[in-house]
Design an enzyme around this catalytic site. Structure first.
Site, mmCIF file in Angstrom:
data_model
loop_
_atom_site.group_PDB
_atom_site.id
_atom_site.type_symbol
_atom_site.label_atom_id
_atom_site.label_comp_id
_atom_site.label_asym_id
_atom_site.label_seq_id
_atom_site.Cartn_x
_atom_site.Cartn_y
_atom_site.Cartn_z
ATOM 1 N N LYS A 1 -34.544 28.326 -9.003
ATOM 2 C CA LYS A 1 -34.255 26.893 -9.024
ATOM 3 C C LYS A 1 -35.567 26.204 -9.356
ATOM 4 C CE LYS A 1 -32.773 22.893 -6.462
ATOM 5 N NZ LYS A 1 -32.834 22.272 -5.138
ATOM 6 N N GLY B 1 -32.236 14.232 0.037
ATOM 7 C CA GLY B 1 -32.319 13.991 1.470
ATOM 8 C C GLY B 1 -31.790 12.644 1.920
ATOM 9 N N ALA C 1 -28.589 17.442 -4.401
ATOM 10 C CA ALA C 1 -29.316 16.337 -3.787
ATOM 11 C C ALA C 1 -28.453 15.106 -3.542
ATOM 12 C CB ALA C 1 -30.532 15.940 -4.617
ATOM 13 N N ASN D 1 -27.901 20.779 1.524
ATOM 14 C CA ASN D 1 -28.807 21.304 2.540
ATOM 15 C C ASN D 1 -28.923 20.345 3.717
ATOM 16 O OD1 ASN D 1 -30.707 22.843 3.890
ATOM 17 N ND2 ASN D 1 -32.416 22.025 2.729
ATOM 18 N N THR D 2 -29.540 19.186 3.482
ATOM 19 C CA THR D 2 -29.810 18.271 4.587
ATOM 20 C C THR D 2 -28.562 17.923 5.401
ATOM 21 O OG1 THR D 2 -31.597 17.325 3.284
ATOM 22 C CG2 THR D 2 -30.838 16.039 5.163
#
Lengths: 484, 390
Positions: free
Chosen positions: A324, A385, A411, A433-434
């Site tokens: 990535k 995020g 994202a 992710n976050t």
């Protein structure tokens, strides 16, 4: 990447239901039950019935199928297929030849033939059959005159041989296939699988069909690797490696990105545990599951040069050429640098990396990256995020419509509904992710994302309608045609 | 290369899939804001016929949104009718005993002046396929004659190689039209039995060569009447989408030529349309009778379907169509239109009496067409490019 609209062989694809004798339901009831589950292809197979009963059942079955928009194939009896206007006919090994049936039916009917060997297939192919029913997979009580069973190996050999001989004809696998056999069969290139007993004897038809469909769905392919899950995840921000591991397992994710900066890459050729430096930072050993593939990322680098250097270290240390690519010189917003990213991508592709670049939702940049050979593009939904969702959706739609490589929205996905929306728009996958790691209950949130991604994809494949059409009462634009 | 994509789509399966589309499929396609090839199939299927007015309304809106009220004006200039190909439907076919003519520089300049006088700033150069006499060298000379007089030059000539296109682009070529005629491989062979054109794959690959050469714009299409128009149009759309994704810096246009009477060709055969369509609408066919006829209503359906599939593609209508049809079509998705066309070399001043490639159906002058366009609240555009942009 928008879906391919027409695959070779077109109509014979997916689940194929064949009615059976000696069942708790009558043949007609079986047809109705199958129609209700959304199955698109049904074969009426009544080995014990005389012509009159068969004809009557076929007529009724055709009516039911028409009502549901389902295609009905008649087993064996060519005249009946013609009479009731069925979609086609399926010919067993003891039945009429495909060529003879074609003379009777002409070009407007599908003709399929049973095959047990490559020789059978060659014969059907030479006679212009529309599809092949290849089997049996294992022993079954449905077929009285049983040919040798093929097993997975038999299918693999025959499918390979067909490819070698350029016989481009759809094949449906048939005969005693269970849920667990499907993935293996799918890998051989089969696009359709036929069932009788498994459905007829199941307590809950819709549930069984949905499980079969999940197994049969093609999934996502990036650089030749198949992914069953369209949810990619990250490893940052979790409270502990143990929670991370549980959450990632709950997510079903098969591609997990790991920041190179979290890994001690100087320990060349060491075990995963040693590389993660042990102790609290023990990330990699928690990722050691056969279904999880690592996607190292270059987070922290600021230029193309640094990215290429980091990538080479990662390849050596982690034994994967997947990468990535993320270059964000700005530490505050972590905005990707498009110029450096393009330069690095070009260089890395030349060096044999499988590059997945993280970028702005910029359609032209995506095309430029595609041209230098990246394996997928990863445009952002909103600042990383931020959990703000798909703020870039207008641009994502353009990217999805024009991209020739998979589009992974990366994202900003804050809630499962954002992920579902991305998949509904046609994105091939999302990276989250976050929103998982920072939630109060990461494991439960991971499961929620898994369901959302599945649901979004399912809706996309079901061809989501986007707005209703207003009726047009008069014909101001086309009335002139009445006078021509 | 498109060939790979093409080979994954089998004609009878596609045709069957189009004819199996239902009203529900059409309604779903209409309801979507982005449509794919599966929707396009529904929109060109017989099931879409009752939805024509809705399609027209959407097509009108989408065209207005993207192109505004502008209609581009274009005109063909035939350079030559020499041709080494046998095409069963074409007046210039090699086996057709007609007087052959190729314009020299002086004649070309006289034709150019006549076209300039009509007001055009765009021109379309057309020829048959006679590569010895009318090949790349000839085209370079022709472009050098024409370039000072037109802002925008297009060509509709035999397929060339990438290097040839690159040279011609240097000389000011903006756009190339190359029609596959039909994507039905076997029928293609029947209609093009002799000459370089009989090579199906070479022709199919032409847009790829143009794309690699970096052409500004290219035009696609099939000759409607050779084969089932719905299936052929699906392949055109498939080709279009492949090209748009591969050569994304290029613009695209689509044309819908319907077979028209011409001199020569094969003995008329009985029409064998799919699903029993009406017989040939216009009489006096001296050449090939269409295997499949397309009604005016169906042509409108096809035009709208293209617009609903693709908001950006230019849709072009020639003088093959009737005045009434053309007057109405400009609101339904068409973005460029020809007027005052002659389809023979020297047809404007040098040799007006020579044989035309096909007969035109709308004889009105460019001025009259422009007036018609203005009356409908649209603006005829005569110049929309400039040499400095090349």
């Amino acid at each position: 990447m928008a879906s391919v609209t027409e695959r070779p062989g077109g109509p014979i694809k997916g689940l194929y239901f064949i009615t059976m004798d000696e069942a708790p339901l009558t043949h007609l009831q079986q047809v109705e039950a199958a129609c209700r589950t959304g199955i698109q292809l049904i074969q009426l197979r009544m080995k014990l019935a005389d012509d009159a009963v068969f004809r009557e059942t076929a007529r009724a079955a055709k009516e039911v199928c028409d009502e549901w928009g389902v295609r009905l194939i008649i087993n064996d009896r060519v005249e009946v297929a013609r009479e009731v206007g069925a979609y086609g006919v399926h010919l067993g090994k003891q039945d009429m030849s495909v060529a003879e049936a074609r003379v009777i039916l002409g070009e407007d009917f599908i003709i399929g033939g049973t095959a047990n060997t490559i020789e059978d297939i060659r014969l059907h192919y030479a006679q212009s059959a529309d599809y092949i029913g290849l089997g049996p997979y294992r022993w079954t009580s449905t077929k009285k005159n049983l040919s040798p069973i093929l097993g997975l190996e038999g299918y693999q050999q025959i499918m390979k041989q067909m490819q070698a001989e350029h016989m481009d004809i759809p094949v449906t696998a048939i005969g005693g296939i269970g849920l667990d056999d499907i993935r293996g069969l799918r890998q051989t290139g089969l696009q359709s699988i036929a069932f009788s007993g498994l459905l007829v004897h199941s307590k809950n038809w819709p549930d069984m069909v949905s499980r079969l469909e999940t197994e049969l769905s093609e999934g996502l392919v990036i650089a030749g690797r198949h992914f069953h899950s369209r949810l990619f995840t990250g490893t940052g921000k979790f409270g502990s490696p143990a929670v991370m591991e549980q959450a990632l397992l709950a997510s079903g994710s098969e591609l997990v990105t790991v920041a190179l900066k979290r890994v001690d890459m100087r320990k060349k050729g060491s075990s995963l545990e040693e590389l993660s430096g042990g102790g609290k930072d023990d990330i990699l050993s928690h990722l050691d599951h056969p279904h999880i593939h690592l996607l190292p990322n270059t987070s922290g680098v600021r230029t193309a040069k640094e990215a290429v250097f980091a990538a080479e270290l990662a390849r050596e240390a982690l034994g994967t050429s997947w990468l990535k690519l993320e270059i964000h010189p700005d530490p505050r917003w972590l905005m990707p640098d498009p110029v450096e990213t393009l330069l690095a991508a070009e260089e890395l592709v030349k060096k044999g990396f499988v590059v997945l670049p993280y970028i702005h939702a910029d359609p032209v940049l995506c095309r430029r990256l595609e041209e230098v050979g990246v394996a997928a593009v990863m445009p952002l939904g909103s600042p990383i995020g931020s959990n703000k969702g798909l703020r870039t959706s207008d641009f994502l739609e353009i990217i999805i419509a024009q991209s020739k490589v998979p589009v992974v929205v990366d994202a900003g996905i804050g809630a499962p509904s954002d992920a579902a929306r991305a998949l509904e728009l046609g994105a091939d996958a999302v990276l989250v992710n976050t929103a998982i790691a920072a939630s109060a209950q990461p494991v439960q949130m991971a499961r929620a994302f898994r369901l959302a991604v599945e649901s979004g994809r399912m809706a996309y494949e079901a061809r989501l309608a986007q707005a209703s059409v207003t009726a047009v009462a008069s014909s101001p634009l086309t009335a002139f045609l009445d006078h021509l | 290369m498109f060939l790979k994509t093409f080979q994954q789509h089998e004609w009878t399966a596609i045709r069957r899939s189009i004819y199996n589309k239902t009203a529900a499929d059409v309604e779903r396609a209409l309801a979507r804001s982005h449509r794919d090839l599966e929707d396009f199939k529904a929109l060109i299927s017989p099931a879409a016929a009752p939805y024509l007015e809705t399609m027209a309304q959407i097509s009108h809106q989408l065209t207005l949104k993207r192109f505004g009220r502008a209609i581009q004006m274009y005109i063909p200039l035939y350079l030559s009718n020499e041709c080494q190909n046998i095409c069963t439907y074409c007046g210039f076919s090699y086996d057709n005993k007609i007087r052959r003519k190729t314009l020299n520089a002086g004649e070309l300049l006289r034709e150019v002046a006549a076209i300039r006088d009509m007001g055009y700033g765009h021109v379309l150069l057309v020829s048959g396929e006679a590569s010895q006499t009318v090949g790349t060298d000839y085209f370079i000379k022709a472009l050098q004659v024409v370039r000072p007089h037109f802002a925008n030059i297009s060509m509709e000539v035999q397929p060339l190689e990438q290097a040839d296109y690159e040279q011609l682009i240097q000389e000011g070529l903006y756009s190339v039209l190359v029609y596959q005629e039909t994507y039905h491989q076997e029928d293609y062979k029947l209609h093009h039995p002799k000459g370089k054109k009989s090579n199906f794959n070479h022709r199919l690959d032409t847009p790829d060569r143009l794309g690699r050469a970096g052409i500004h714009k290219m035009g696609l299409g099939v000759l409607i009447g050779l084969e089932d128009w719905r299936t052929d149009s699906f392949y055109t759309a498939l080709h279009l989408q492949y090209l748009e994704r591969t050569y994304w810096k290029t613009k695209y246009s689509i044309s819908f030529p319907r077979l028209r009477p011409h001199t020569g060709g094969v003995t008329p055969q009985a029409a064998s349309p799919d699903g029993g369509q009406a017989a040939v609408p216009e009489g006096e066919w001296t050449g090939l009778n269409p295997k499949v006829t397309m009604t005016d209503r169906e042509l409108i359906q096809l035009i709208c379907a293209y617009r609903l599939l693709d908001e950006e593609v230019e849709l072009s209508l020639s003088t093959r169509e009737s005045p009434v049809f053309r007057d109405h079509a400009i609101k339904l998705g068409i973005t460029s239109i020809s007027a005052g066309s002659r389809t023979n070399p020297g047809g404007y001043v040098v040799d007006p009496g020579s044989l035309e490639q096909f007969e035109i159906h709308d004889e009105r002058s460019p001025r009259a067409i422009a007036e018609m366009i203005k009356r409908q609240g649209y603006d005829p555009v005569w110049k929309d490019w400039d040499a400095v942009l090349q």
